[in-house]
Write a protein that holds these residues in place. Sequence first.
Motif, mmCIF file in Angstrom:
data_model
loop_
_atom_site.group_PDB
_atom_site.id
_atom_site.type_symbol
_atom_site.label_atom_id
_atom_site.label_comp_id
_atom_site.label_asym_id
_atom_site.label_seq_id
_atom_site.Cartn_x
_atom_site.Cartn_y
_atom_site.Cartn_z
ATOM 1 N N SER A 34 6.208 -0.358 -64.772
ATOM 2 C CA SER A 34 7.247 0.497 -65.376
ATOM 3 C C SER A 34 6.671 1.543 -66.332
ATOM 4 C CB SER A 34 8.245 -0.381 -66.125
ATOM 5 O OG SER A 34 7.595 -0.931 -67.265
ATOM 6 N N ILE A 35 5.378 1.483 -66.612
ATOM 7 C CA ILE A 35 4.784 2.468 -67.543
ATOM 8 C C ILE A 35 4.712 3.819 -66.843
ATOM 9 C CG2 ILE A 35 2.755 3.037 -68.932
ATOM 10 C CD1 ILE A 35 2.031 0.001 -68.780
ATOM 11 N N PRO A 36 5.318 4.856 -67.441
ATOM 12 C CA PRO A 36 5.315 6.166 -66.758
ATOM 13 C C PRO A 36 3.904 6.763 -66.682
ATOM 14 C CG PRO A 36 6.360 6.331 -68.915
ATOM 15 C CD PRO A 36 6.058 4.888 -68.716
ATOM 16 N N ALA A 37 3.639 7.452 -65.598
ATOM 17 C CA ALA A 37 2.310 8.042 -65.379
ATOM 18 C C ALA A 37 1.969 9.067 -66.449
ATOM 19 C CB ALA A 37 2.259 8.687 -63.998
ATOM 20 N N ASP A 38 3.007 9.717 -67.028
ATOM 21 C CA ASP A 38 2.731 10.787 -68.001
ATOM 22 C C ASP A 38 2.703 10.283 -69.443
ATOM 23 O OD1 ASP A 38 5.385 10.223 -68.344
ATOM 24 O OD2 ASP A 38 6.116 12.275 -68.020
ATOM 25 N N LEU A 39 2.701 8.951 -69.602
ATOM 26 C CA LEU A 39 2.617 8.395 -70.961
ATOM 27 C C LEU A 39 1.353 8.921 -71.650
ATOM 28 C CD1 LEU A 39 3.975 5.844 -72.690
ATOM 29 C CD2 LEU A 39 1.685 4.942 -72.262
ATOM 30 N N ALA A 40 1.508 9.300 -72.925
ATOM 31 C CA ALA A 40 0.343 9.822 -73.652
ATOM 32 C C ALA A 40 0.239 9.174 -75.023
ATOM 33 C CB ALA A 40 0.460 11.340 -73.786
ATOM 34 N N VAL A 41 -0.927 9.325 -75.618
ATOM 35 C CA VAL A 41 -1.164 8.840 -76.975
ATOM 36 C C VAL A 41 -0.767 9.945 -77.948
ATOM 37 C CG1 VAL A 41 -2.998 8.236 -78.619
ATOM 38 C CG2 VAL A 41 -2.989 7.235 -76.315
ATOM 39 N N VAL A 42 0.066 9.599 -78.928
ATOM 40 C CA VAL A 42 0.469 10.576 -79.950
ATOM 41 C C VAL A 42 -0.556 10.592 -81.078
ATOM 42 C CG1 VAL A 42 2.266 11.160 -81.641
ATOM 43 C CG2 VAL A 42 2.920 10.214 -79.413
ATOM 44 N N SER A 43 -0.990 9.380 -81.478
ATOM 45 C CA SER A 43 -2.009 9.306 -82.527
ATOM 46 C C SER A 43 -2.798 8.018 -82.379
ATOM 47 C CB SER A 43 -1.351 9.338 -83.911
ATOM 48 O OG SER A 43 -0.615 8.144 -84.106
ATOM 49 N N GLU A 52 -5.108 1.569 -84.188
ATOM 50 C CA GLU A 52 -3.651 1.621 -84.112
ATOM 51 C C GLU A 52 -3.258 2.846 -83.291
ATOM 52 O OE1 GLU A 52 -1.091 0.670 -87.733
ATOM 53 O OE2 GLU A 52 -0.506 2.732 -87.244
ATOM 54 N N VAL A 53 -2.487 2.593 -82.251
ATOM 55 C CA VAL A 53 -2.160 3.673 -81.320
ATOM 56 C C VAL A 53 -0.644 3.839 -81.221
ATOM 57 C CG1 VAL A 53 -2.408 4.499 -78.938
ATOM 58 C CG2 VAL A 53 -4.228 3.136 -79.960
ATOM 59 N N ALA A 54 -0.189 5.087 -81.379
ATOM 60 C CA ALA A 54 1.234 5.383 -81.165
ATOM 61 C C ALA A 54 1.360 6.140 -79.843
ATOM 62 C CB ALA A 54 1.778 6.223 -82.314
ATOM 63 N N PHE A 55 2.344 5.734 -79.041
ATOM 64 C CA PHE A 55 2.519 6.330 -77.709
ATOM 65 C C PHE A 55 3.762 7.217 -77.659
ATOM 66 C CE2 PHE A 55 0.323 2.286 -77.149
ATOM 67 C CZ PHE A 55 -0.720 2.615 -76.298
ATOM 68 N N THR A 56 3.838 8.044 -76.637
ATOM 69 C CA THR A 56 4.993 8.943 -76.478
ATOM 70 C C THR A 56 6.283 8.188 -76.160
ATOM 71 O OG1 THR A 56 4.211 9.320 -74.218
ATOM 72 C CG2 THR A 56 3.746 11.050 -75.809
ATOM 73 N N ASP A 57 6.182 6.899 -75.779
ATOM 74 C CA ASP A 57 7.420 6.126 -75.547
ATOM 75 C C ASP A 57 7.931 5.484 -76.831
ATOM 76 O OD1 ASP A 57 5.623 4.071 -75.980
ATOM 77 O OD2 ASP A 57 5.996 3.034 -74.088
ATOM 78 N N GLY A 58 7.254 5.781 -77.973
ATOM 79 C CA GLY A 58 7.711 5.268 -79.260
ATOM 80 C C GLY A 58 7.051 3.951 -79.655
ATOM 81 N N HIS A 59 6.340 3.307 -78.720
ATOM 82 C CA HIS A 59 5.709 2.021 -79.027
ATOM 83 C C HIS A 59 4.440 2.235 -79.848
ATOM 84 C CE1 HIS A 59 5.797 -2.271 -78.209
ATOM 85 N NE2 HIS A 59 4.477 -2.253 -78.073
ATOM 86 N N VAL A 60 4.146 1.286 -80.748
ATOM 87 C CA VAL A 60 2.907 1.334 -81.530
ATOM 88 C C VAL A 60 2.154 0.022 -81.292
ATOM 89 C CG1 VAL A 60 1.893 1.502 -83.839
ATOM 90 C CG2 VAL A 60 3.974 2.804 -83.302
ATOM 91 N N SER A 61 0.872 0.137 -80.939
ATOM 92 C CA SER A 61 0.057 -1.053 -80.651
ATOM 93 C C SER A 61 -1.174 -1.067 -81.536
ATOM 94 C CB SER A 61 -0.439 -1.049 -79.206
ATOM 95 O OG SER A 61 0.598 -0.787 -78.305
ATOM 96 N N THR A 62 -1.677 -2.268 -81.839
ATOM 97 C CA THR A 62 -2.944 -2.386 -82.557
ATOM 98 C C THR A 62 -3.921 -3.191 -81.714
ATOM 99 O OG1 THR A 62 -1.752 -2.342 -84.645
ATOM 100 C CG2 THR A 62 -4.037 -3.072 -84.719
ATOM 101 N N PHE A 63 -5.094 -2.612 -81.492
ATOM 102 C CA PHE A 63 -6.125 -3.259 -80.669
ATOM 103 C C PHE A 63 -7.328 -3.605 -81.531
ATOM 104 C CE2 PHE A 63 -3.714 -0.347 -78.039
ATOM 105 C CZ PHE A 63 -3.332 -1.152 -76.977
ATOM 106 N N ASP A 64 -7.814 -4.792 -81.361
ATOM 107 C CA ASP A 64 -8.995 -5.246 -82.075
ATOM 108 C C ASP A 64 -10.242 -4.558 -81.496
ATOM 109 O OD1 ASP A 64 -10.094 -7.368 -83.874
ATOM 110 O OD2 ASP A 64 -11.152 -7.871 -82.002
#
Length: 341
Positions: A34-43, A52-64
């Motif tokens: 379901s992840i759109p092909a045009d999803l991008a990283v905002v920051s 810490e990554v913010a995406f264009t779908d509004g989700h924010v993730s943290t990766f070790d």
Amino acid sequence: MAAVEIPSAVWLRDNCPCPECRHPSGQRLLDSVSIPADLAVVSATHRDGGLEVAFTDGHVSTFDDGWLAERPERRRVRLWDASIAGGLPTERFDEVAGDGEALRRWLTAVDELGFAVLTGGPTEPGTVTRVAELFGYVRETNYGRLFDVRSVIDATNLAYTGLGLGAHSDNPYRDPTPTLQLLHCLASSAGGGDNTLVDGFRAAEELRAHDRSAFELLASTPVRFRYRDEETELEAERAVLELDVEGELRAVRFNTRSALPPRLEPAAMQAFYDAYRAFGRLLGSPELLIRFKLEPGDLFIVDNERVLHGRTGYSEAGERHLQGCYADRDGLRSRLAVLSR
Ligand code: NM2
Ligand code: OGA
Ligand code: ZN
Ligand code: ZN
């Protein structure tokens, strides 16, 4: 700020470890598709050993950081030849049955060398399945949950005679082929009946190095294998050498007793037999083969898709009785991984 290379946005989003995306079991809750092909990283901000990554779908993730740097380990395959004879991977039955560390050593040998020996066990019938249950599950077949290997009248399989058996893998006519075989010795007073083992991967690499076209032929020519008796008819078609997507050996299947006559064009036939003979000779060569005699209570296990086994003929005087069973490699690797945690 440390320079952490940012992989694709879709990959990062797909592997978000937050509780909304990952179940506590470790399984993914998020639907990757379901992840759109045009999803991008905002920051992307690096802080406290994580990204810490913010995406264009509004989700924010943290990766070790450590997790981002991880690369899957390749399995350790240690090829061997006859020089291993002085130091066979051997453990004592009692220790392996009673102690996780001895079991871990024993299973590591199977994983890396494709075989291991267990000595000093009981001669009680049924021991062979008990050993399989130390690490996994018995694979039941038409031969039973376990089978008795001894010389009988009206044998349905050459294994059940006193004849010698050249290096072979068991049950190539089965789909899937059992990946592990165990053989346990109950009696061995008959003259002869030594066991032989050869590293099929080692032999195949020798062929690849010295006769590449033979190697390629064995990796690309399908061979049909069959076993038939009154209530069974099994047939499977496989190349003698099976390669993975990277061209590394995945499996060796060699059993001259149950291979059906190849049906090839005359020119291809000659080339096939030349390659088959070259490989078969390597499997029997004294530089590669080991030979030993099982005493009552001893057992060995082989990776049936890698290490080929055989025996010398034995006399009808005295008694020779083995019990065998099959099991699967995935169970063994799972047990080994858990013991290694
Ligand atoms: N037995 C021992 O794969 C084979 O046919 C070899 C297998 C009969 C279970 C022998
Ligand atoms: C077998 C086999 C070897 C032996 O049963 O599959 O190869 O030592 N037996 O009898
Ligand atoms: Zn998430
Ligand atoms: Zn066999």
